[in-house]
Design an enzyme around this catalytic site. Structure first.
Site, PDB file in Angstrom:
ATOM      1  N   GLY A  12       0.812  -1.215   0.000  1.00 31.11           N
ATOM      2  CA  GLY A  12       0.000   0.000   0.000  1.00 31.11           C
ATOM      3  C   GLY A  12       0.840   1.257   0.000  1.00 31.11           C
ATOM      4  O   GLY A  12       0.501   2.248  -0.668  1.00 31.11           O
ATOM      5  N   HIS A  13       1.939   1.226   0.743  1.00 27.11           N
ATOM      6  CA  HIS A  13       2.853   2.376   0.754  1.00 27.11           C
ATOM      7  C   HIS A  13       3.391   2.626  -0.650  1.00 27.11           C
ATOM      8  O   HIS A  13       3.465   3.774  -1.104  1.00 27.11           O
ATOM      9  CB  HIS A  13       3.989   2.104   1.736  1.00 27.11           C
ATOM     10  CG  HIS A  13       5.036   3.167   1.790  1.00 27.11           C
ATOM     11  ND1 HIS A  13       4.737   4.494   1.988  1.00 27.11           N
ATOM     12  CD2 HIS A  13       6.390   3.091   1.665  1.00 27.11           C
ATOM     13  CE1 HIS A  13       5.864   5.194   1.980  1.00 27.11           C
ATOM     14  NE2 HIS A  13       6.871   4.372   1.787  1.00 27.11           N
ATOM     15  N   ASP A  33       8.867  -6.517  -6.622  1.00 31.60           N
ATOM     16  CA  ASP A  33       8.315  -7.051  -5.376  1.00 31.60           C
ATOM     17  C   ASP A  33       8.428  -8.570  -5.420  1.00 31.60           C
ATOM     18  O   ASP A  33       8.271  -9.185  -6.484  1.00 31.60           O
ATOM     19  CB  ASP A  33       6.853  -6.629  -5.205  1.00 31.60           C
ATOM     20  CG  ASP A  33       6.347  -6.844  -3.785  1.00 31.60           C
ATOM     21  OD1 ASP A  33       6.283  -5.858  -3.031  1.00 31.60           O
ATOM     22  OD2 ASP A  33       6.021  -7.992  -3.434  1.00 31.60           O
ATOM     23  N   ASP A  34       8.678  -9.171  -4.274  1.00 30.26           N
ATOM     24  CA  ASP A  34       8.824 -10.623  -4.235  1.00 30.26           C
ATOM     25  C   ASP A  34       7.491 -11.352  -4.402  1.00 30.26           C
ATOM     26  O   ASP A  34       7.470 -12.550  -4.682  1.00 30.26           O
ATOM     27  CB  ASP A  34       9.508 -11.051  -2.935  1.00 30.26           C
ATOM     28  CG  ASP A  34      10.953 -10.562  -2.869  1.00 30.26           C
ATOM     29  OD1 ASP A  34      11.529 -10.260  -3.940  1.00 30.26           O
ATOM     30  OD2 ASP A  34      11.496 -10.480  -1.761  1.00 30.26           O
ATOM     31  N   GLY A  64       7.865   0.134   4.202  1.00 30.62           N
ATOM     32  CA  GLY A  64       7.554   0.841   5.443  1.00 30.62           C
ATOM     33  C   GLY A  64       8.471   0.514   6.596  1.00 30.62           C
ATOM     34  O   GLY A  64       8.746   1.379   7.441  1.00 30.62           O
ATOM     35  N   HIS A 131       9.393  24.373  12.984  1.00 32.64           N
ATOM     36  CA  HIS A 131      10.676  25.012  12.716  1.00 32.64           C
ATOM     37  C   HIS A 131      11.839  24.341  13.425  1.00 32.64           C
ATOM     38  O   HIS A 131      11.719  23.823  14.521  1.00 32.64           O
ATOM     39  CB  HIS A 131      10.619  26.481  13.133  1.00 32.64           C
ATOM     40  CG  HIS A 131      10.320  26.675  14.604  1.00 32.64           C
ATOM     41  ND1 HIS A 131      11.307  26.746  15.553  1.00 32.64           N
ATOM     42  CD2 HIS A 131       9.146  26.784  15.261  1.00 32.64           C
ATOM     43  CE1 HIS A 131      10.763  26.909  16.740  1.00 32.64           C
ATOM     44  NE2 HIS A 131       9.445  26.938  16.592  1.00 32.64           N
ATOM     45  N   HIS A 140      10.088   7.203  10.300  1.00 29.98           N
ATOM     46  CA  HIS A 140       8.737   7.219   9.739  1.00 29.98           C
ATOM     47  C   HIS A 140       7.838   8.019  10.670  1.00 29.98           C
ATOM     48  O   HIS A 140       7.638   7.640  11.827  1.00 29.98           O
ATOM     49  CB  HIS A 140       8.213   5.789   9.595  1.00 29.98           C
ATOM     50  CG  HIS A 140       6.875   5.689   8.929  1.00 29.98           C
ATOM     51  ND1 HIS A 140       6.342   4.496   8.525  1.00 29.98           N
ATOM     52  CD2 HIS A 140       5.951   6.627   8.588  1.00 29.98           C
ATOM     53  CE1 HIS A 140       5.158   4.695   7.973  1.00 29.98           C
ATOM     54  NE2 HIS A 140       4.901   5.997   8.009  1.00 29.98           N
TER      55      HIS A 140
END
Length: 202
Positions: A12-13, A33-34, A64, A131, A140
């Site tokens: 999904g990411h 992708d595997d 992720g 800031h 993440h």
């Protein structure tokens, strides 16, 4: 000339990353992708280990898990791949913000002045970084995280959905901070934190 991108990781990411890439002008996007049985709008053209075939194409790691993402990005960097960062056009980034390679900034993110974002970082949907913050490598920040000013978040830390961090806080390397936590004091020991205020549980 068409802009081409290979994305490692078709979860999904990866789908969100592909959408951001498209909005950044990439006309040809493919996954490695595997699990090749997934059905997406973009083709899965091989396994993750096939990346060496595509050295002349821009690459992004859309995994992720912080440590796995670090593994791939470190390997790609050592092999001199062209690792790109992706910034959603509907994010707001101050002009003096520094963003490291392999980082993704998703829709609705705000990063304010004099902040530094490391390599391989995920700034997920709608999070805010105020800031003079320092966000380390392979961090993440999940959707809806809000980081106040002059916060330091060390490498490979994960903040869950909706976390709030008050100003002048330092979070050490390797922390996992649960969804909805409020961080009001330094987190100086690696581990998992939950609650309001955030407390170490493991």
């Amino acid at each position: 000339m068409n802009k081409e991108l290979i994305i490692i990781g078709a979860g999904g990411h990866g789908l969100v990353v592909a959408d951001i890439a498209k909005q950044n002008g990439y006309q040809k996007i493919a996954f490695l992708d595997d699990n090749k049985e997934k059905e997406y709008d973009y083709p899965i053209i091989g396994s993750c280990s096939d990346i060496d075939r595509y050295k002349n194409i821009d690459v992004f790691v859309a995994i992720g898990n912080n440590s796995i993402r670090k593994h791939y990005l470190t390997s790609l960097s050592e092999k001199n791949f062209n690792i790109v960062s992706l910034v959603h056009p509907k994010s707001i980034i101050a002009d003096d913000v520094v963003i490291g390679e392999g980082t993704v900034v998703m829709a609705g993110v705000i990063v304010n002045c004099k902040s530094k974002i490391g390599k391989g970082v995920i700034l997920n949907t709608g999070c805010t970084v105020d800031h003079e913050n320092v966000v380390g490598d392979y961090v993440h920040l999940s959707p809806g995280c809000h980081i106040s000013g002059r916060v330091v978040i060390r490498n490979e830390t994960w903040l869950g959905t909706g976390c709030i961090v008050i100003n002048n806080i330092e979070i050490c390397e390797g922390c996992t901070v649960g969804a909805g936590c409020v961080v009001i004091s330094d987190l100086s020991q690696p581990g998992t934190y939950v609650g309001v205020p955030a407390k170490l549980i493991s």
